[in-house]
Design an enzyme around this catalytic site. Structure first.
Site, PDB file in Angstrom:
ATOM      1  N   HIS A 125      -7.914   2.838  12.282  1.00  0.00           N
ATOM      2  CA  HIS A 125      -9.512   2.337  11.703  1.00  0.00           C
ATOM      3  C   HIS A 125      -8.625   1.076  11.712  1.00  0.00           C
ATOM      4  O   HIS A 125      -8.804   0.507  11.085  1.00  0.00           O
ATOM      5  CB  HIS A 125      -9.434   2.623  10.609  1.00  0.00           C
ATOM      6  CG  HIS A 125     -10.266   2.263   9.523  1.00  0.00           C
ATOM      7  ND1 HIS A 125     -12.300   1.708  10.109  1.00  0.00           N
ATOM      8  CD2 HIS A 125     -10.537   1.137   9.073  1.00  0.00           C
ATOM      9  CE1 HIS A 125     -12.672   1.217   9.619  1.00  0.00           C
ATOM     10  NE2 HIS A 125     -11.579   0.387   8.362  1.00  0.00           N
ATOM     11  N   ARG A 168     -21.007   2.551  13.267  1.00  0.00           N
ATOM     12  CA  ARG A 168     -21.461   1.944  13.937  1.00  0.00           C
ATOM     13  C   ARG A 168     -21.492   2.112  15.379  1.00  0.00           C
ATOM     14  O   ARG A 168     -22.555   1.669  16.676  1.00  0.00           O
ATOM     15  CB  ARG A 168     -20.733   0.847  13.678  1.00  0.00           C
ATOM     16  CG  ARG A 168     -20.566   0.416  12.666  1.00  0.00           C
ATOM     17  CD  ARG A 168     -19.080  -0.568  11.965  1.00  0.00           C
ATOM     18  NE  ARG A 168     -18.448  -0.997  10.462  1.00  0.00           N
ATOM     19  CZ  ARG A 168     -17.661  -1.023  10.012  1.00  0.00           C
ATOM     20  NH1 ARG A 168     -16.234  -1.025  10.299  1.00  0.00           N
ATOM     21  NH2 ARG A 168     -17.384  -2.149   9.137  1.00  0.00           N
ATOM     22  N   ASN A 174       0.832  -0.914  -0.068  1.00  0.00           N
ATOM     23  CA  ASN A 174      -0.156  -0.041   0.198  1.00  0.00           C
ATOM     24  C   ASN A 174       0.654   1.457   0.178  1.00  0.00           C
ATOM     25  O   ASN A 174       0.206   2.371  -0.329  1.00  0.00           O
ATOM     26  CB  ASN A 174      -0.932   0.015   1.176  1.00  0.00           C
ATOM     27  CG  ASN A 174      -2.158  -1.283   1.155  1.00  0.00           C
ATOM     28  OD1 ASN A 174      -2.712  -0.686  -0.314  1.00  0.00           O
ATOM     29  ND2 ASN A 174      -2.232  -1.952   1.606  1.00  0.00           N
ATOM     30  N   ASP A 198     -17.136   3.435  11.497  1.00  0.00           N
ATOM     31  CA  ASP A 198     -17.210   3.488  12.987  1.00  0.00           C
ATOM     32  C   ASP A 198     -17.553   3.908  13.549  1.00  0.00           C
ATOM     33  O   ASP A 198     -18.879   3.031  14.694  1.00  0.00           O
ATOM     34  CB  ASP A 198     -15.545   3.125  13.335  1.00  0.00           C
ATOM     35  CG  ASP A 198     -14.697   2.352  12.728  1.00  0.00           C
ATOM     36  OD1 ASP A 198     -14.664   1.138  11.976  1.00  0.00           O
ATOM     37  OD2 ASP A 198     -13.949   2.846  11.712  1.00  0.00           O
ATOM     38  N   GLN A 218      -0.006   8.064  -5.440  1.00  0.00           N
ATOM     39  CA  GLN A 218      -1.155   8.482  -5.788  1.00  0.00           C
ATOM     40  C   GLN A 218      -1.038   9.894  -4.672  1.00  0.00           C
ATOM     41  O   GLN A 218      -1.668  11.288  -4.987  1.00  0.00           O
ATOM     42  CB  GLN A 218      -2.572   8.175  -4.483  1.00  0.00           C
ATOM     43  CG  GLN A 218      -2.752   6.771  -5.310  1.00  0.00           C
ATOM     44  CD  GLN A 218      -4.379   6.415  -5.178  1.00  0.00           C
ATOM     45  OE1 GLN A 218      -5.123   6.463  -4.758  1.00  0.00           O
ATOM     46  NE2 GLN A 218      -4.594   5.842  -6.553  1.00  0.00           N
TER      47      GLN A 218
END
Length: 289
Positions: free
Chosen positions: A142, A117, A60, A114, A67
């Site tokens: 996260h 949730r 990643n 989250d 990016q």
């Protein structure tokens, strides 16, 4: 993936959305990132079976370095960047470091799912709607170390705002099962439908971007992963950490002065420690990526 993207394009057209003027499907950075006002970075390398977190971070770092560099080169300097692809906090930090000409405050990562949730769990337990619950907090990463905190949350009961602890009168649930349910909800969704959260994640992205653009309602705060520099909660600087924020004129501000008890302190430090470790691993790769 361009063929798949064309399928998404058709679906977007078929929604007949009143605000949608045009969609450009592309695999070229100079087209995708040109003059952006908002960038929502959804794509990342998902964790495969038997994959170490380190391998995941390495893959990643490469994606988000590219990016970040593309944003730096092509996007407006005022661009608001929201990173969704996991590990979202560290991916976001990587992108921000790779775009030195864009203010780091313009980068945030999604912890709104989250947050939603946590709101929904409280609402379900009390038999109210999620709209009646406000000011829950997601602290930190996260990941499953995140800390869903309802010490400062309020719920509307019979037209009055009541503290969640007072309303529920079930401290052991709030300090136990509630926290683990929110922390592990993503995994529970995958186990149930064999795919990760889709609709709820999309809804959370909409909430997140809408609040950046139009601000948060008076007396309410929301959770988002932002740069930790200069915070008053003892979180180390230069981390992408989820805090409670209010937003006005497209600018976030960390909610200051919330009392933190020992239980919260321990959980906040634990998730910060994980983020420090992730960052160190990612930055080893960043210099060589």
């Amino acid at each position: 993936m361009m063929g798949v993207l064309d399928g998404v394009l058709m679906e977007l057209q078929d929604c007949a959305l009143p605000l949608l003027k045009d969609v450009i499907a592309t695999d070229k950075e100079e087209v995708a990132f040109k003059d952006l006002d908002v960038a929502i970075l959804v794509g990342s390398m998902p964790r495969r079976d038997g994959m170490e977190r380190k391998d995941l971070l390495k893959a990643n770092v490469k994606i988000f370095k590219c990016q970040g560099a593309a944003l730096d080169k092509y996007a407006k300097k005022s661009v608001k960047v929201v990173v969704v692809g996991n590990p979202a906090n560290t991916n976001c930090l990587t992108a921000a470091k790779s775009a030195p000409s864009i203010p780091k405050e313009n980068f945030s990562c999604l912890t709104r799912l989250d947050h939603n949730r946590a709101k929904a769990q409280i609402a379900l337990k009390l038999g109210v709607t999620s709209n009646d619950v406000k000011n829950v907090i997601i602290w930190g990463n996260h990941s499953s170390t995140q800390y869903p905190d309802v010490n400062h949350a309020k719920v509307k009961l019979q037209g009055k705002d009541v503290g969640v602890y007072e309303a529920l009168k079930d401290d052991s649930w709030l300090k136990g099962e509630f926290i683990t349910t929110v922390q592990q909800r993503g995994a529970a969704v995958i186990k149930a439908r064999k795919l990760s959260s889709a609709m709820s994640a999309a809804k959370a992205i909409c909430d997140h971007v809408r609040d950046i653009w139009f601000g948060t309602p008076e007396g309410e705060f929301v959770s988002m992963g932002i740069i930790s520099d200069g915070n008053s909660y003892g979180v180390p600087d230069d981390l992408l950490y989820s805090f409670p924020v209010t937003i006005k004129n497209k600018t976030w501000k960390i909610v200051e002065g919330l009392p933190i008890n020992d239980f919260s302190r321990e959980k906040m430090d634990l998730t910060a420690k994980e983020l420090v470790e992730e960052k160190e691993t990612a930055f080893e790769f960043l210099s060589s990526a």
